[in-house]
Each structure stands twice: as C-alpha cells, then as structure tokens.
Design a protein around this motif. Sequence first.
Motif, PDB file in Angstrom:
ATOM      1  N   UNK A 100       0.833  -1.197   0.000  1.00 50.60           N
ATOM      2  CA  UNK A 100       0.000   0.000   0.000  1.00 50.60           C
ATOM      3  C   UNK A 100       0.868   1.247   0.000  1.00 50.60           C
ATOM      4  N   UNK A 101       0.298   2.350  -0.494  1.00 49.93           N
ATOM      5  CA  UNK A 101       1.022   3.617  -0.478  1.00 49.93           C
ATOM      6  C   UNK A 101       1.104   4.122   0.958  1.00 49.93           C
TER       7      UNK A 101
ATOM      8  N   UNK B 260      -7.086   7.311   0.289  1.00 49.22           N
ATOM      9  CA  UNK B 260      -7.456   6.285  -0.671  1.00 49.22           C
ATOM     10  C   UNK B 260      -6.190   5.970  -1.463  1.00 49.22           C
ATOM     11  N   UNK B 261      -5.364   5.082  -0.916  1.00 47.76           N
ATOM     12  CA  UNK B 261      -4.063   4.763  -1.493  1.00 47.76           C
ATOM     13  C   UNK B 261      -3.213   6.030  -1.594  1.00 47.76           C
ATOM     14  N   UNK B 262      -2.958   6.527  -2.815  1.00 54.66           N
ATOM     15  CA  UNK B 262      -2.071   7.676  -2.971  1.00 54.66           C
ATOM     16  C   UNK B 262      -2.812   9.017  -3.032  1.00 54.66           C
ATOM     17  N   UNK B 263      -4.084   9.043  -2.625  1.00 56.25           N
ATOM     18  CA  UNK B 263      -4.848  10.291  -2.559  1.00 56.25           C
ATOM     19  C   UNK B 263      -5.294  10.499  -1.113  1.00 56.25           C
TER      20      UNK B 263
ATOM     21  N   UNK C 117      -7.691  20.283   2.540  1.00 59.48           N
ATOM     22  CA  UNK C 117      -6.939  20.116   1.308  1.00 59.48           C
ATOM     23  C   UNK C 117      -6.942  18.685   0.808  1.00 59.48           C
ATOM     24  N   UNK C 118      -6.324  18.502  -0.338  1.00 60.25           N
ATOM     25  CA  UNK C 118      -6.137  17.192  -0.958  1.00 60.25           C
ATOM     26  C   UNK C 118      -4.683  17.071  -1.387  1.00 60.25           C
ATOM     27  N   UNK C 119      -4.078  15.926  -1.083  1.00 59.83           N
ATOM     28  CA  UNK C 119      -2.678  15.688  -1.449  1.00 59.83           C
ATOM     29  C   UNK C 119      -2.599  14.406  -2.279  1.00 59.83           C
ATOM     30  N   UNK C 120      -1.732  14.419  -3.291  1.00 60.38           N
ATOM     31  CA  UNK C 120      -1.630  13.315  -4.240  1.00 60.38           C
ATOM     32  C   UNK C 120      -0.202  12.762  -4.237  1.00 60.38           C
TER      33      UNK C 120
END
Length: 205
Positions: free
Chosen positions: A39-40, A121-124, A158-161
């Motif tokens: 998993x990320x 959600x994994x990488x988000x 915020x949102x990070x990717x």
Amino acid sequence: MNRLVAGAVALGALGAVSAQAADLNYAPRGYTLNQPLNAYSWAGPYLGGTLGYAWGEVGNNPTKPSGITGGIEAGYNWQTGPWVFGVEGDINLTGANDTFAPWKFSNPWFGTLRGRAGYAFSNILFYGTGGLAFGELRGETFGLSESHSTVGWTLGAGTEFGLAQNWTAKIEYLYVDLDSSNFVVTGAKNDYRFGVVRAGINFHF
C-alpha cells in the motif's frame, strides 16, 4: 555438468529479478502501522514549498489586502490503516497589500503551526487542518509606517496526491485570523483576516 551450472545461474537470476519486482510493490517508506506492504504510505517526515494567493480584509479599516504568497513547509505524518494524522508548520512571504484614501495596509509575512487529520485512498489523501497562526500587519499613512506582529488561528482543508515514490503534490485552502493591535496611524484596533488558496509539492524522506 555445464547444464547444471547454467541451470543454477538461471535460477539465481530469476530469484534476483523476482526480489526486485517485489520491492517495487512495497510502500515507499517504512513507518506505516497496520498497512499492507504493497500500500502507499503517507507516514514519515517531509519538506516542501507552496505558492498561492491570499485575499482578506483589515478590521476597522476599508482596506482589503490581497496578493501572491509563497513559502516553505515541513511536517511529519503517522498512519494507521487509511487514517493519517500529522503536524505541519510553514513560513510564508506575501505581497498582499491594499490602499484606500490615506491608508495602506500590507501583510509582509505569516506562518502557521497546525495539526492535520485525513483519510487516504491509497495515494490520494483528503484532510482537514487547524492550529496556530502568526504574522505581521503593516499600516502606512502620510509617510508614517507602523507594524505589529500578532498571533491568531487558522482552519482549512486540502487534498494531497502521491506522484512518485517520494514526491507528493497538494492543493489547500486556509482561513487565517490574526489578532488585533492598536495602531497609532489609524487610531483604532486593526486586525487581518484572510483566505489562502495554494498549491504545494513535498519530498518525503
């Protein structure tokens, strides 16, 4: 005999390739708790920079300073399953200013020290953030200048990717409220309340 040696070499090479392929599926950093190996991972320290735009208003004054802002940030995340918790601090220079009649107000710099909590959600990663804010409000009129540095509070989301093994990018909104000070140049208590929308990129160690 030659076939036996060749077979052993082939098996060794296949094992090395398989090990490398397995490594590619592992999380990029090894600090995550209760997380599958493939998993990320958001856990661990990071360092990065931001660039954005701030706009707001000065209390007891008609000026509405706005302008570009940019700075550096650093933080640390802990992760258990999809839940991510962390702490983040930043310091920023801004060009936010406005002039109305004889008054000019500007916000040369500000910083924050915040907690973060989110769901990945994994990488988000989606997160909320809040904590302490501090910064400078500068007032000018008729050639006189006066500055006050104050503290306050901030809230945001915020949102990070996750872009690659160690790199992430984010977009974030913060609302910042800096406490009021008595300004001689206006004869009133003036504070600064503003919003910031900014994008950032971080390197995770």
